[in-house]
Design an enzyme around this catalytic site. Structure first.
Site, mmCIF file in Angstrom:
data_model
loop_
_atom_site.group_PDB
_atom_site.id
_atom_site.type_symbol
_atom_site.label_atom_id
_atom_site.label_comp_id
_atom_site.label_asym_id
_atom_site.label_seq_id
_atom_site.Cartn_x
_atom_site.Cartn_y
_atom_site.Cartn_z
ATOM 1 N N TYR A 1 -2.912 -1.068 10.473
ATOM 2 C CA TYR A 1 -2.864 -1.257 9.016
ATOM 3 C C TYR A 1 -1.525 -0.763 8.470
ATOM 4 O O TYR A 1 -0.854 -1.463 7.703
ATOM 5 C CB TYR A 1 -4.026 -0.500 8.372
ATOM 6 C CG TYR A 1 -4.163 -0.708 6.882
ATOM 7 C CD1 TYR A 1 -4.806 -1.828 6.372
ATOM 8 C CD2 TYR A 1 -3.658 0.230 5.977
ATOM 9 C CE1 TYR A 1 -4.939 -2.012 4.998
ATOM 10 C CE2 TYR A 1 -3.790 0.039 4.609
ATOM 11 C CZ TYR A 1 -4.427 -1.081 4.125
ATOM 12 O OH TYR A 1 -4.556 -1.260 2.759
ATOM 13 N N SER B 1 0.858 -1.197 0.000
ATOM 14 C CA SER B 1 0.000 0.000 0.000
ATOM 15 C C SER B 1 0.890 1.242 0.000
ATOM 16 O O SER B 1 2.058 1.178 0.395
ATOM 17 C CB SER B 1 -0.873 -0.002 1.257
ATOM 18 O OG SER B 1 -1.601 1.202 1.378
#
Ligand SMILES: NC(=O)c1ccc[n+]([C@@H]2O[C@H](COP(=O)([O-])OP(=O)(O)OC[C@H]3O[C@@H](n4cnc5c(N)ncnc54)[C@H](O)[C@@H]3O)[C@@H](O)[C@H]2O)c1
Length: 250
Positions: free
Chosen positions: A135, A122
């Site tokens: 996350y 990401s």
């Protein structure tokens, strides 16, 4: 046929929806036999937090030529309010799940002296986006897996790479995409002025998985419309307007 995957067996974790589903379709379009490993019940039911479940999945798929370690989740919570449960669950799926997937894949690829692994990391592998401590930590950790696995598996003819998507329209990001005000602010810092579609990430995954990327290993390919490059912001009302979910020059 944009990529040639004929005769290849591929596994996509988290392939029941979003980016994984688009990756499955891109690989299939190139002629691969694709097995989805997902808790959601499409394809082979596999929970990536459970090693035995992953091994059972590979027993069904057979040895893979291509593995897309993509399953992931995210729960928003301010750092100070993040529970141990949220932390453990996020790391179990996004980081330990990828460790197990890549290790299981590697053990099947090593004796065959070839393979290509793509991990869905990401832009949050680099950024400290608020309310996403677990996350962000999990996605940063994936770069460690990419680098180490690329180093150790390269001698066996196995390439390991990552894609780092920015904000992509999927189930995971529904909340963003259903709130135009949130999008407007978010996309101020995206030079292309909009969010991405799952297919745009899938094309990058397919490229890295394919023989066209034959000398690429240990790389993290950012697929974010320029967001990581735009530290000082791009769009404002002086020259542009936000319309139909994206920024446009007047
Ligand atoms: N959408 C974005 O903006 C974005 C940006 C950067 C990275 N990502 C990453 O892309 C990947 C795919 O996310 P998405 O946006 O397509 O979301 P999604 O929710 O549409 O897809 C995630 C898939 O993973 C599966 N999954 C979740 N936990 C699992 C488990 N324990 N075992 C097996 N499968 C499991 C889900 O059932 C689902 O099918 C994730 O790793 C996510 O972190 C997404």
């Amino acid at each position: 046929m944009p990529f040639d995957f004929r005769g290849k067996t591929a596994v996509v974790t988290g392939g029941a929806s979003g980016i994984g589903l688009a990756a499955k379709r891109a690989l299939e379009a190139g002629g691969a036999s694709v097995f989805v490993f997902d808790v959601a019940g499409a394809g082979i039911t596999v929970d990536v937090t459970d090693r035995a479940s992953i091994d059972a999945g590979f027993a069904q798929s057979g040895p893979p030529d291509i593995v897309i370690a993509n399953a992931g989740m995210g729960i928003e919570a301010p750092f100070a309010a993040t529970s141990e449960d949220v932390w453990n669950r996020t790391l179990a799926v996004n980081l330990t799940g990828v460790f197990h997937t890549v290790q299981a894949a590697a053990r099947l690829m090593i004796p065959r002296h070839h393979g290509s692994i793509v991990i869905t990391a990401s832009t949050n592998s680099y950024d400290g986006e608020a309310a996403l401590i677990a996350y962000n930590a999990s996605k940063a950790g994936l770069l460690g897996i990419v680098h180490t696995a690329a180093n150790e598996l390269g001698p066996h003819g196995i390439r390991v790479n990552a894609v780092c998507p920015g904000l992509i329209r999927t189930r995971l990001t529904e909340r963003h995409f259903s709130t135009p005000e949130v999008l407007k602010d978010y996309f101020r810092d995206v030079p292309l002025g909009r969010g991405g579609e799952a297919e745009e990430v899938a094309n990058a995954i397919a490229f890295l998985a394919s023989d066209l990327a034959s000398f690429i290993s240990g790389a993290a390919l950012v697929v974010d419309g320029g967001q990581m490059a735009a530290k000082f912001g791009t769009w404002n009302e002086d020259t542009a307007e936000f319309r139909d979910g994206r920024w446009k020059l007047r």
